[in-house]
Design an enzyme around this catalytic site. Structure first.
Site, PDB file in Angstrom:
ATOM      1  N   SER A  22       0.791  -0.951   0.072  1.00 34.83           N
ATOM      2  CA  SER A  22      -0.230   0.151  -0.356  1.00 34.83           C
ATOM      3  C   SER A  22       0.603   1.097  -0.154  1.00 34.83           C
ATOM      4  O   SER A  22       0.572   1.581  -0.662  1.00 34.83           O
ATOM      5  CB  SER A  22      -0.564   0.063   1.007  1.00 34.83           C
ATOM      6  OG  SER A  22      -1.644  -1.573   1.315  1.00 34.83           O
ATOM      7  N   ARG A  26       1.756   4.503  -3.237  1.00 31.33           N
ATOM      8  CA  ARG A  26       1.827   6.275  -2.967  1.00 31.33           C
ATOM      9  C   ARG A  26       2.779   6.730  -3.081  1.00 31.33           C
ATOM     10  O   ARG A  26       2.874   7.411  -4.024  1.00 31.33           O
ATOM     11  CB  ARG A  26       0.633   6.398  -1.585  1.00 31.33           C
ATOM     12  CG  ARG A  26      -0.661   5.733  -1.012  1.00 31.33           C
ATOM     13  CD  ARG A  26      -1.213   5.316   0.044  1.00 31.33           C
ATOM     14  NE  ARG A  26      -1.799   5.022   0.361  1.00 31.33           N
ATOM     15  CZ  ARG A  26      -3.414   3.848   0.042  1.00 31.33           C
ATOM     16  NH1 ARG A  26      -2.537   2.755   0.054  1.00 31.33           N
ATOM     17  NH2 ARG A  26      -4.446   3.623   0.466  1.00 31.33           N
ATOM     18  N   GLY A  93      -5.547  -3.451  -8.159  1.00 28.37           N
ATOM     19  CA  GLY A  93      -6.772  -2.593  -7.772  1.00 28.37           C
ATOM     20  C   GLY A  93      -6.476  -1.044  -7.574  1.00 28.37           C
ATOM     21  O   GLY A  93      -7.636  -0.170  -8.004  1.00 28.37           O
ATOM     22  N   ARG A 121     -13.346  -6.243 -11.946  1.00 26.94           N
ATOM     23  CA  ARG A 121     -13.506  -5.436 -10.322  1.00 26.94           C
ATOM     24  C   ARG A 121     -14.149  -4.225 -10.283  1.00 26.94           C
ATOM     25  O   ARG A 121     -13.679  -3.769 -11.588  1.00 26.94           O
ATOM     26  CB  ARG A 121     -11.676  -5.250  -9.241  1.00 26.94           C
ATOM     27  CG  ARG A 121     -11.135  -7.161  -9.328  1.00 26.94           C
ATOM     28  CD  ARG A 121     -10.198  -6.847  -8.747  1.00 26.94           C
ATOM     29  NE  ARG A 121     -10.165  -6.530  -7.558  1.00 26.94           N
ATOM     30  CZ  ARG A 121      -9.469  -5.476  -6.616  1.00 26.94           C
ATOM     31  NH1 ARG A 121      -7.809  -6.088  -7.093  1.00 26.94           N
ATOM     32  NH2 ARG A 121     -10.006  -5.628  -5.266  1.00 26.94           N
ATOM     33  N   ASP A 313      -7.751  -7.505   4.497  1.00 29.51           N
ATOM     34  CA  ASP A 313      -6.121  -8.753   3.503  1.00 29.51           C
ATOM     35  C   ASP A 313      -5.904 -10.088   4.253  1.00 29.51           C
ATOM     36  O   ASP A 313      -5.439 -10.812   2.903  1.00 29.51           O
ATOM     37  CB  ASP A 313      -5.668  -7.820   2.864  1.00 29.51           C
ATOM     38  CG  ASP A 313      -5.951  -6.748   2.317  1.00 29.51           C
ATOM     39  OD1 ASP A 313      -6.718  -6.620   1.173  1.00 29.51           O
ATOM     40  OD2 ASP A 313      -5.557  -6.129   1.557  1.00 29.51           O
ATOM     41  N   ARG A 344     -13.077 -14.093  -2.314  1.00 26.15           N
ATOM     42  CA  ARG A 344     -12.028 -14.990  -1.550  1.00 26.15           C
ATOM     43  C   ARG A 344     -12.340 -16.036  -0.932  1.00 26.15           C
ATOM     44  O   ARG A 344     -12.268 -16.528  -0.087  1.00 26.15           O
ATOM     45  CB  ARG A 344     -11.274 -13.656  -1.398  1.00 26.15           C
ATOM     46  CG  ARG A 344      -9.676 -13.490  -1.504  1.00 26.15           C
ATOM     47  CD  ARG A 344      -8.859 -12.423  -1.037  1.00 26.15           C
ATOM     48  NE  ARG A 344      -8.206 -12.246  -1.608  1.00 26.15           N
ATOM     49  CZ  ARG A 344      -6.950 -10.847  -1.467  1.00 26.15           C
ATOM     50  NH1 ARG A 344      -7.517 -10.118  -1.055  1.00 26.15           N
ATOM     51  NH2 ARG A 344      -5.700 -10.656  -2.454  1.00 26.15           N
TER      52      ARG A 344
HETATM   53  C1  S3P Z   1      -5.853  -0.914  -0.322  1.00 28.31           C
HETATM   54  C2  S3P Z   1      -6.951  -0.637   0.540  1.00 28.31           C
HETATM   55  C3  S3P Z   1      -7.866  -2.180   0.229  1.00 28.31           C
HETATM   56  C4  S3P Z   1      -7.028  -3.538   0.240  1.00 28.31           C
HETATM   57  C5  S3P Z   1      -5.830  -3.546  -0.614  1.00 28.31           C
HETATM   58  C6  S3P Z   1      -5.050  -2.385  -0.722  1.00 28.31           C
HETATM   59  C7  S3P Z   1      -4.857   0.407  -0.178  1.00 28.31           C
HETATM   60  O1  S3P Z   1      -8.850  -2.484  -0.618  1.00 28.31           O
HETATM   61  O2  S3P Z   1      -7.905  -4.823   0.349  1.00 28.31           O
HETATM   62  O3  S3P Z   1      -5.137  -4.598  -0.344  1.00 28.31           O
HETATM   63  O4  S3P Z   1      -3.397   0.139  -0.375  1.00 28.31           O
HETATM   64  O5  S3P Z   1      -5.588   1.454  -0.128  1.00 28.31           O
HETATM   65  P1  S3P Z   1      -9.981  -1.518  -0.509  1.00 28.31           P
HETATM   66  O6  S3P Z   1      -9.199   0.147  -0.351  1.00 28.31           O
HETATM   67  O7  S3P Z   1     -10.589  -1.942  -1.594  1.00 28.31           O
HETATM   68  O8  S3P Z   1     -10.948  -1.766   0.698  1.00 28.31           O
END
Ligand code: S3P
Length: 426
Positions: A22, A26, A93, A121, A313, A344
């Site tokens: 994550s 960013r 995603g 998705r 997660d 999942r």
């Molecule tokens: C993430 C937020 C989560 C998480 C994903 C990473 C992020 O998803 O499941 O693996 O880095 O902001 P959601 O924002 O869809 O809950």
């Protein structure tokens, strides 16, 4: 690719985890928007975070990585250029959802898509708030990737998230960097705050008040030298593996301990897991520290509401732990699991079925009774990194040798996962 997993007698050693997925995303995006060179230590080598870097390169940013140091030569808030072809978010995603906030504000059009899983998705969750900011985005069947984004000037908004999602929050805040005025996102439930922290590291003030997060647009970002902590969601697999295999004793070094992520540790400790925080410190605004875990049977429990959202997660690997726990694991309010890299709930249930483990599936979660024994089986990641790794962990405690099909999916977030597991196993 298939991996073979033999049952382990004990896990022993010290491990260093990949950089947090994550946080890496960013840093990769924000560094590109600064007018200068940012130096990122321990940026994730996982395929998802490399997809983010690939997309930033396709937008005209030069980026090098050597000896664990990634240097991003940012070109400022207005420095991105029109990509030649479709931007490829791969399996990620986070890449498509967060980057779309930036793309929507560019003075050029772009398209962004990814692999088969990503193409299923839901994207309405970002299209709706971006649309309110004036963005023009078309999606396949109105909601799925690829997205076709006709960049335009955006206006600031105040937006209340209908689902707890850090990706959506981040998408809107990133779009807000380009809008005149103040953009505010209101969270019904607290989600990971890495974007808020990262923005401040790159010199953008962020106001946070009672769940409302605000940024002012059109301000220059400052280049920075930052260190990505180890990924706690990757650590989850090692923590559960060590808990499952009796007599294990494992140290995990420099793991991210951000309080909006560490619900996992609170939950493990609450169900009797011998997990200790050996040290704690702060780097680049994020907490991190060393953890020690030893093998033990846990009691089990229920996950619901904010707790489910905070460790969404980690639920596949916690399901594995639940089956071996004393009382089992009940999961509620987890319908989001159905729209992750795979459904999942379905992929956990299918691998459990192969291992002879009972589970009762519900629309928003499941019940796994405790005290069960894993039978060796032919398992499958179904192309989902967290499913493959969760069941490789289950296989360590199985009755004999198991296999994991499509094991290469682990490299999305945890390159080297299988060799690390082999190195720890005795
Ligand atoms: C993430 C937020 C989560 C998480 C994903 C990473 C992020 O998803 O499941 O693996 O880095 O902001 P959601 O924002 O869809 O809950």
């Amino acid at each position: 690719m298939q991996e073979t997993i033999r049952p382990a007698v004990r896990l022993e050693g010290a491990v260093t985890l990949p950089g947090d997925k994550s946080i890496s995303h960013r840093y990769g995006m924000l560094a590109a928007l600064t007018a200068g060179d940012s130096v990122l230590h321990n940026y994730s080598l996982g395929a998802d975070c490399q997809s983010t870097l690939g997309a930033m390169r396709a937008l005209g940013i030069s980026i090098e990585t050597s000896n664990g140091v990634t240097t991003v030569h940012g070109k400022g808030l207005e420095g991105l250029s029109r990509p030649d072809g479709m931007l490829d978010a791969g399996n990620s995603g986070s890449t498509i959802r967060m980057l779309s906030g930036i793309l929507a504000a560019q003075p050029f059009g772009s398209e962004i898509g990814g692999d088969e899983s990503l193409s299923r998705r839901p994207m309405r969750r970002i299209m709706d708030p971006l649309g309110r900011m004036g963005a023009r985005i078309a999606a396949r069947d109105g909601q799925f990737p690829p997205l076709s984004i006709d960049g335009t000037a955006l206006r600031s908004i105040e937006y209340t998230l209908p689902v707890a999602s850090a990706q959506v929050k981040s998408c809107v805040l990133l779009a807000g960097l380009f809008a005149d005025g103040v953009t505010t996102v209101v969270e019904p439930m607290r989600t990971r705050d890495h974007t808020e922290i990262a923005l401040q590291q790159f010199g953008i003030p962020v106001e946070i008040r009672h769940g409302a997060i605000s940024v002012s647009g059109r301000r220059p970002l400052q280049p920075a030298e930052l260190t990505v902590p180890g990924d706690l969601s990757a650590a989850a697999f090692i923590l559960v593996a060590a808990l499952l295999v009796p007599d294990s004793d494992v140290v995990l070094r420099r793991v991210g301990l951000n309080p909006t992520r560490s619900a996992l540790l609170d939950f493990l400790v609450s169900i009797g897991a011998p997990v200790e925080v050996l040290s704690i410190g702060e780097h680049s605004g994020e907490l991190s520290g060393d953890l020690r875990v030893r093998g033990a049977q846990v009691t089990g429990g229920t996950l619901s509401g904010a707790m489910t959202a905070a460790l969404i997660d980690e639920i596949p690997v916690l399901a594995v732990l639940g089956a071996a726990s004393r009382d089992g694991l009940a999961v509620r309010d987890a319908a989001e699991l159905r729209v992750k890299e795979t459904d999942r709930i379905a992929t956990v249930a299918e691998n459990f079925r192969r291992m002879g483990i009972q589970i009762t599936v519900r629309p928003d979660g499941f019940d796994v009774p405790g005290g069960q024994r894993f039978q060796a089986a032919a398992l499958d990641s179904f192309g989902d990194h967290r499913i493959g790794m969760a069941f490789a962990v289950a296989a360590l405690a199985a009755s004999g040798e198991s296999t994991v099909e499509n094991a290469e999916a682990a490299s999305v977030s945890f390159p080297g996962f299988y060799s690390l597991l082999r190195d720890l196993a005795r």
